[in-house]
Write a protein that holds these residues in place. Structure first.
Motif, short mmCIF file in Angstrom:
data_model
loop_
_atom_site.label_atom_id
_atom_site.label_comp_id
_atom_site.label_asym_id
_atom_site.label_seq_id
_atom_site.Cartn_x
_atom_site.Cartn_y
_atom_site.Cartn_z
N ARG A 47 -36.52 0.98 34.01
CA ARG A 47 -35.57 0.30 33.13
C ARG A 47 -34.19 0.93 33.26
O ARG A 47 -34.05 2.11 33.56
N ARG A 48 -33.16 0.13 32.94
CA ARG A 48 -31.81 0.69 32.87
C ARG A 48 -31.81 1.73 31.76
O ARG A 48 -32.28 1.48 30.66
N ASP A 49 -31.25 2.89 32.07
CA ASP A 49 -31.23 3.96 31.08
C ASP A 49 -30.12 4.94 31.46
O ASP A 49 -30.16 5.53 32.53
N GLY A 50 -29.14 5.09 30.58
CA GLY A 50 -28.00 5.95 30.86
C GLY A 50 -26.78 5.10 31.16
O GLY A 50 -26.71 3.93 30.83
N LYS A 51 -25.81 5.70 31.82
CA LYS A 51 -24.56 5.01 32.11
C LYS A 51 -24.73 4.03 33.27
O LYS A 51 -25.40 4.34 34.26
N GLY A 52 -24.10 2.86 33.12
CA GLY A 52 -24.17 1.86 34.18
C GLY A 52 -23.07 0.84 34.10
O GLY A 52 -22.39 0.71 33.08
N ILE A 53 -22.91 0.11 35.18
CA ILE A 53 -21.93 -0.97 35.26
C ILE A 53 -22.65 -2.22 35.74
O ILE A 53 -23.34 -2.20 36.76
N PHE A 54 -22.49 -3.31 34.99
CA PHE A 54 -23.05 -4.60 35.39
C PHE A 54 -21.89 -5.46 35.88
O PHE A 54 -20.95 -5.73 35.13
N TYR A 55 -21.95 -5.86 37.14
CA TYR A 55 -20.93 -6.71 37.75
C TYR A 55 -21.44 -8.15 37.76
O TYR A 55 -22.48 -8.43 38.36
N PHE A 56 -20.72 -9.04 37.10
CA PHE A 56 -21.09 -10.45 37.07
C PHE A 56 -20.56 -11.14 38.32
O PHE A 56 -19.53 -10.74 38.89
N SER A 57 -21.22 -12.19 38.74
CA SER A 57 -20.82 -12.90 39.95
C SER A 57 -19.44 -13.55 39.83
O SER A 57 -18.80 -13.83 40.84
N ASN A 58 -18.95 -13.73 38.60
CA ASN A 58 -17.63 -14.34 38.41
C ASN A 58 -16.49 -13.32 38.47
O ASN A 58 -15.33 -13.67 38.28
N GLY A 59 -16.80 -12.04 38.69
CA GLY A 59 -15.78 -11.00 38.79
C GLY A 59 -15.62 -10.16 37.53
O GLY A 59 -14.96 -9.12 37.56
N ASP A 60 -16.19 -10.58 36.42
CA ASP A 60 -16.18 -9.77 35.19
C ASP A 60 -17.14 -8.59 35.37
O ASP A 60 -18.01 -8.60 36.24
N ARG A 61 -16.98 -7.58 34.50
CA ARG A 61 -17.94 -6.47 34.52
C ARG A 61 -18.09 -5.89 33.12
O ARG A 61 -17.21 -6.02 32.27
N TRP A 62 -19.23 -5.26 32.91
CA TRP A 62 -19.55 -4.59 31.65
C TRP A 62 -19.88 -3.15 31.98
O TRP A 62 -20.73 -2.87 32.82
N GLU A 63 -19.18 -2.20 31.35
CA GLU A 63 -19.42 -0.78 31.58
C GLU A 63 -19.89 -0.14 30.29
O GLU A 63 -19.21 -0.27 29.27
N GLY A 64 -21.02 0.52 30.33
CA GLY A 64 -21.52 1.13 29.12
C GLY A 64 -22.82 1.89 29.33
O GLY A 64 -23.13 2.30 30.44
#
Length: 96
Positions: A47-64
């Motif tokens: 599972r995702r656990d700790g710091k990560g960046i999710f890059y969306f296919s539209n160019g947006d991203r979520w960092e957390g």
């Protein structure tokens, strides 16, 4: 049994490149979705656990941060045009 660093291709078109431990995704890695999105960061027991960046296919991203596969802690959403918004998450629910 997968252990160490490797690449795994899923039947649904997704792909994972990174660390494995005891046949599970564990450590640093990149998970590529067939949609064109990807997640780069830490994993624990598959599972995702700790710091990560999710890059969306539209160019947006979520960092957390994630805990047990759910968003948890401070984060920032960054749109493709560079605008950003701070967020706060607890157990997969946005609280700010």
């Amino acid at each position: 049994m997968k252990d160490g660093f490797g690449t795994y291709y899923y039947a649904n078109g997704d792909r994972y490149e990174g660390q494995w431990r005891n046949d599970r995704i564990n450590g640093q890695g990149v998970y590529y979705y067939k949609s064109g999105s990807r997640y780069e960061g830490n994993f624990k027991a598959g599972r995702r656990d700790g710091k990560g960046i999710f890059y969306f296919s539209n160019g947006d991203r979520w960092e957390g941060h994630y805990r047990n596969g759910k968003k948890d802690g401070p984060a920032v959403y960054i749109w493709a045009d560079g605008q950003s918004q701070p967020e706060e998450w607890r157990d997969g629910k946005q609280i700010r």
